[in-house]
Design an enzyme around this catalytic site. Structure first.
Site, short mmCIF file in Angstrom:
data_model
loop_
_atom_site.label_atom_id
_atom_site.label_comp_id
_atom_site.label_asym_id
_atom_site.label_seq_id
_atom_site.Cartn_x
_atom_site.Cartn_y
_atom_site.Cartn_z
N LYS A 1 -1.00 -1.82 -4.58
CA LYS A 1 -1.93 -0.51 -4.73
C LYS A 1 -0.80 0.42 -5.26
CE LYS A 1 -5.22 -1.26 -1.33
NZ LYS A 1 -5.68 -0.84 0.00
N ASP B 1 0.86 -1.09 -0.08
CA ASP B 1 0.02 0.03 -0.03
C ASP B 1 0.92 1.33 0.17
OD1 ASP B 1 -2.07 1.35 0.33
OD2 ASP B 1 -2.37 1.35 2.39
N ARG C 1 -9.74 -13.27 7.25
CA ARG C 1 -8.32 -13.83 6.73
C ARG C 1 -8.75 -15.12 6.08
NH1 ARG C 1 -3.92 -10.38 8.29
NH2 ARG C 1 -4.19 -9.74 10.64
N ASP D 1 -7.28 -8.93 6.11
CA ASP D 1 -8.29 -8.84 7.06
C ASP D 1 -8.73 -7.29 7.13
OD1 ASP D 1 -5.62 -7.46 8.30
OD2 ASP D 1 -6.80 -7.43 10.19
N PHE E 1 -10.20 -0.99 -0.55
CA PHE E 1 -9.85 -1.60 0.47
C PHE E 1 -10.49 -3.22 0.39
CE2 PHE E 1 -10.18 -3.42 4.89
CZ PHE E 1 -8.91 -3.06 5.35
P1 IMP Z 1 2.03 -0.30 3.80
O1 IMP Z 1 3.10 -0.28 4.81
O2 IMP Z 1 1.00 0.87 3.88
O3 IMP Z 1 2.37 -0.92 2.27
O4 IMP Z 1 0.67 -1.54 4.53
C1 IMP Z 1 0.84 -2.83 3.95
C2 IMP Z 1 0.04 -3.65 4.78
O5 IMP Z 1 -1.23 -2.95 5.12
C3 IMP Z 1 -0.34 -5.09 4.29
O6 IMP Z 1 0.66 -5.81 4.54
C4 IMP Z 1 -1.73 -5.22 4.89
O7 IMP Z 1 -1.38 -5.77 6.27
C5 IMP Z 1 -2.18 -3.76 4.91
N1 IMP Z 1 -3.00 -3.40 4.18
C6 IMP Z 1 -2.90 -2.37 3.00
N2 IMP Z 1 -4.00 -2.55 2.25
C7 IMP Z 1 -4.88 -3.15 2.80
C8 IMP Z 1 -6.14 -3.59 2.22
O8 IMP Z 1 -7.06 -3.28 1.41
N3 IMP Z 1 -6.93 -4.74 3.16
C9 IMP Z 1 -6.34 -5.10 4.14
N4 IMP Z 1 -5.11 -4.87 4.55
C10 IMP Z 1 -4.49 -3.96 3.84
#
Ligand code: IMP
Ligand code: MG
Length: 181
Positions: free
Chosen positions: A133, A105, A167, A161, A154
């Site tokens: 994403k 993300d 999950r 989750d 999302f």
């Molecule tokens: P980042 O550090 O912002 O890239 O976050 C990554 C983590 O956020 C992933 O490993 C997920 O655990 C969580 N995450 C990001 N987007 C989603 C989503 O759409 N659904 C559920 N968990 C998400």
């Protein structure tokens, strides 16, 4: 109260995920010489299901390990602060490391973990993610192997989750915006 997942839209069915796994398995099999050590590190908890399926698609010897980090609370937005809750247990010096994540993300979690493992003397550190994403990226973080790019939805299921629920679903579902609000 937990909303039944039937209210969500299927984004990737179990069959679609199986196709991604086969393609990713082939890509990864070709990317690493079979006589070099490969440590496949799953990022807990979300990647546990993807990791388990992905390693079975690898036709080569592997060592598996896990790391657990958090940058999320109970909500749907990254907090920006990454903490390691459980570290890997393998000596990765001189070995290839493949980090397996279910979704990237902002990129904060994975870029933090990647830097940490790279400083542990690994021969290489690459990233395999089921979903990406891309437009949400805050920190630079490129996947070497990617199941699918998705828009800013999302999603839940197949390891992902929402407040620790959903999950165990075998498909990836999009939670409609009006339900999230
Ligand atoms: P980042 O550090 O912002 O890239 O976050 C990554 C983590 O956020 C992933 O490993 C997920 O655990 C969580 N995450 C990001 N987007 C989603 C989503 O759409 N659904 C559920 N968990 C998400
Ligand atoms: Mg995760």
């Amino acid at each position: 109260m937990m909303i039944p997942h039937e209210k969500f839209e299927i984004l990737y069915s179990s069959e679609a995920i199986k196709k991604m796994l086969a393609r990713l398995g082939n890509e990864i099999n070709e990317a690493y010489p079979k006589d070099e050590d490969l440590v496949v590190v799953g990022v807990l908890k979300g990647a546990w299901m993807f990791h388990a399926d992905l390693v079975r698609a690898l036709k080569r010897p592997v060592v598996i390990d896990f790391i657990r980090a958090t940058s999320y609370g109970q909500g749907t937005e990254s907090s920006g602060v990454v903490r390691i809750l459980k570290d890997i247990e393998t000596n990765i010096a001189g070995k290839h490391v493949l980090l397996v994540e279910e979704i990237i993300d902002s990129g904060r979690t994975l870029s933090f973990i990647k830097q940490r493992l790279a400083s542990g003397g690994a021969l290489s550190v690459k990233i395999c993610t089921l979903l990406d994403k891309k437009e949400r990226r805050v920190v630079e973080c490129e996947a070497d192997f990617c199941g699918a790019e998705i828009a800013n939805h999302f999603v839940v299921g197949y390891g992902l989750d929402w407040g620790e629920n959903y999950r165990n679903l075998d498909a990836v579902y999009r939670v409609p915006g009006e339900i999230l609000r």
